[in-house]
Motif scaffolding. Sequence first.
Motif, PDB file in Angstrom:
ATOM      1  N   UNK A  44      -5.124   8.500 -16.994  1.00 25.69           N
ATOM      2  CA  UNK A  44      -5.577   8.283 -18.353  1.00 25.69           C
ATOM      3  C   UNK A  44      -4.813   7.204 -19.101  1.00 25.69           C
ATOM      4  N   UNK A  45      -4.183   6.307 -18.380  1.00 24.91           N
ATOM      5  CA  UNK A  45      -3.484   5.210 -19.028  1.00 24.91           C
ATOM      6  C   UNK A  45      -4.497   4.157 -19.461  1.00 24.91           C
ATOM      7  N   UNK A  46      -4.073   3.227 -20.254  1.00 23.95           N
ATOM      8  CA  UNK A  46      -5.008   2.248 -20.806  1.00 23.95           C
ATOM      9  C   UNK A  46      -4.569   0.837 -20.433  1.00 23.95           C
ATOM     10  N   UNK A  47      -5.484  -0.075 -20.550  1.00 24.65           N
ATOM     11  CA  UNK A  47      -5.231  -1.482 -20.262  1.00 24.65           C
ATOM     12  C   UNK A  47      -5.631  -2.284 -21.488  1.00 24.65           C
ATOM     13  N   UNK A  48      -4.699  -3.071 -22.015  1.00 30.32           N
ATOM     14  CA  UNK A  48      -5.016  -3.906 -23.160  1.00 30.32           C
ATOM     15  C   UNK A  48      -4.858  -5.373 -22.785  1.00 30.32           C
ATOM     16  N   UNK A  49      -5.118  -6.230 -23.737  1.00 28.17           N
ATOM     17  CA  UNK A  49      -5.088  -7.666 -23.449  1.00 28.17           C
ATOM     18  C   UNK A  49      -3.689  -8.141 -23.068  1.00 28.17           C
ATOM     19  N   UNK A  50      -2.657  -7.579 -23.644  1.00 27.38           N
ATOM     20  CA  UNK A  50      -1.289  -7.992 -23.290  1.00 27.38           C
ATOM     21  C   UNK A  50      -0.969  -7.663 -21.833  1.00 27.38           C
ATOM     22  N   UNK A  51      -1.374  -6.495 -21.411  1.00 32.08           N
ATOM     23  CA  UNK A  51      -1.143  -6.125 -20.007  1.00 32.08           C
ATOM     24  C   UNK A  51      -1.922  -7.042 -19.072  1.00 32.08           C
ATOM     25  N   UNK A  52      -3.157  -7.340 -19.424  1.00 30.02           N
ATOM     26  CA  UNK A  52      -3.966  -8.244 -18.601  1.00 30.02           C
ATOM     27  C   UNK A  52      -3.359  -9.639 -18.529  1.00 30.02           C
TER      28      UNK A  52
ATOM     29  N   UNK B 213       0.827  -1.215   0.000  1.00 21.38           N
ATOM     30  CA  UNK B 213       0.000   0.000   0.000  1.00 21.38           C
ATOM     31  C   UNK B 213       0.858   1.260   0.000  1.00 21.38           C
ATOM     32  N   UNK B 214       1.837   1.330   0.906  1.00 19.92           N
ATOM     33  CA  UNK B 214       2.622   2.565   0.976  1.00 19.92           C
ATOM     34  C   UNK B 214       3.575   2.699  -0.214  1.00 19.92           C
ATOM     35  N   UNK B 215       4.040   1.574  -0.773  1.00 13.73           N
ATOM     36  CA  UNK B 215       4.849   1.671  -1.983  1.00 13.73           C
ATOM     37  C   UNK B 215       4.011   2.231  -3.125  1.00 13.73           C
ATOM     38  N   UNK B 216       2.781   1.777  -3.242  1.00 19.24           N
ATOM     39  CA  UNK B 216       1.902   2.267  -4.302  1.00 19.24           C
ATOM     40  C   UNK B 216       1.627   3.754  -4.128  1.00 19.24           C
ATOM     41  N   UNK B 217       1.398   4.167  -2.905  1.00 18.18           N
ATOM     42  CA  UNK B 217       1.198   5.600  -2.631  1.00 18.18           C
ATOM     43  C   UNK B 217       2.451   6.384  -3.018  1.00 18.18           C
ATOM     44  N   UNK B 218       3.614   5.836  -2.674  1.00 22.24           N
ATOM     45  CA  UNK B 218       4.864   6.498  -3.025  1.00 22.24           C
ATOM     46  C   UNK B 218       5.066   6.613  -4.522  1.00 22.24           C
ATOM     47  N   UNK B 219       4.696   5.587  -5.262  1.00 25.70           N
ATOM     48  CA  UNK B 219       4.855   5.633  -6.717  1.00 25.70           C
ATOM     49  C   UNK B 219       3.855   6.574  -7.374  1.00 25.70           C
ATOM     50  N   UNK B 220       2.663   6.638  -6.826  1.00 26.91           N
ATOM     51  CA  UNK B 220       1.694   7.628  -7.330  1.00 26.91           C
ATOM     52  C   UNK B 220       2.211   9.030  -7.041  1.00 26.91           C
ATOM     53  N   UNK B 221       2.781   9.223  -5.851  1.00 29.77           N
ATOM     54  CA  UNK B 221       3.382  10.517  -5.517  1.00 29.77           C
ATOM     55  C   UNK B 221       4.530  10.844  -6.464  1.00 29.77           C
ATOM     56  N   UNK B 222       5.278   9.808  -6.893  1.00 28.05           N
ATOM     57  CA  UNK B 222       6.375  10.028  -7.834  1.00 28.05           C
ATOM     58  C   UNK B 222       5.850  10.602  -9.143  1.00 28.05           C
ATOM     59  N   UNK B 223       4.729  10.084  -9.593  1.00 26.18           N
ATOM     60  CA  UNK B 223       4.132  10.585 -10.833  1.00 26.18           C
ATOM     61  C   UNK B 223       3.739  12.053 -10.680  1.00 26.18           C
ATOM     62  N   UNK B 224       3.110  12.385  -9.550  1.00 31.75           N
ATOM     63  CA  UNK B 224       2.745  13.782  -9.297  1.00 31.75           C
ATOM     64  C   UNK B 224       3.987  14.649  -9.139  1.00 31.75           C
TER      65      UNK B 224
ATOM     66  N   UNK C  52      -1.148  -0.155 -11.827  1.00 40.00           N
ATOM     67  CA  UNK C  52      -1.873  -0.207 -13.103  1.00 40.00           C
ATOM     68  C   UNK C  52      -3.275   0.370 -12.934  1.00 40.00           C
ATOM     69  N   UNK C  53      -3.946  -0.011 -11.857  1.00 41.99           N
ATOM     70  CA  UNK C  53      -5.291   0.514 -11.604  1.00 41.99           C
ATOM     71  C   UNK C  53      -5.257   2.024 -11.349  1.00 41.99           C
ATOM     72  N   UNK C  54      -4.240   2.490 -10.637  1.00 46.64           N
ATOM     73  CA  UNK C  54      -4.102   3.933 -10.397  1.00 46.64           C
ATOM     74  C   UNK C  54      -3.846   4.667 -11.716  1.00 46.64           C
ATOM     75  N   UNK C  55      -3.038   4.078 -12.582  1.00 51.19           N
ATOM     76  CA  UNK C  55      -2.792   4.691 -13.888  1.00 51.19           C
ATOM     77  C   UNK C  55      -4.054   4.818 -14.706  1.00 51.19           C
ATOM     78  N   UNK C  56      -4.895   3.804 -14.627  1.00 43.36           N
ATOM     79  CA  UNK C  56      -6.181   3.857 -15.331  1.00 43.36           C
ATOM     80  C   UNK C  56      -7.083   4.939 -14.747  1.00 43.36           C
ATOM     81  N   UNK C  57      -7.146   4.967 -13.430  1.00 39.25           N
ATOM     82  CA  UNK C  57      -8.080   5.858 -12.742  1.00 39.25           C
ATOM     83  C   UNK C  57      -7.658   7.327 -12.790  1.00 39.25           C
TER      84      UNK C  57
END
Length: 113
Positions: free
Chosen positions: A83-91, A15-26, A75-80
């Motif tokens: 504006x990133x996308x999810x395709x069959x290869x990623x899935x 959880x906190x790593x994901x928060x940190x990576x989202x913060x990195x994007x911002x 990946x879910x944060x990128x979608x939400x």
Amino acid sequence: MLPTRPWLYLAAAVAVESIGLIAMKFASDTSSVGPFLFMYAMIGLSFYFFSLSVKHLPMALAYATWETCGLILITMAGLQFFGEYLNSRKLIGMALLFLGVVLINMGSSKAAR
């Protein structure tokens, strides 16, 4: 120690790593130091929680779980949010990673957990 506690530490690490990576994007979109400091704090806290989890979980299992769950959350944060996308290869890739974690878990001895 309760048998679920290492898993709770691992969940906290994810959880906190994901928060940190989202913060990195911002943070990458700003010149302010605050978002970078927050990012470093979250990533550091993630490693701390991870270190607590590997005291009682096999390292391969903990690391595979940490990275796979983190990847799925990011990946879910990128979608939400970005504006990133999810395709069959990623899935398919995420499904294979998840399958890998399941197989590693099945291969870990009960005594090591």
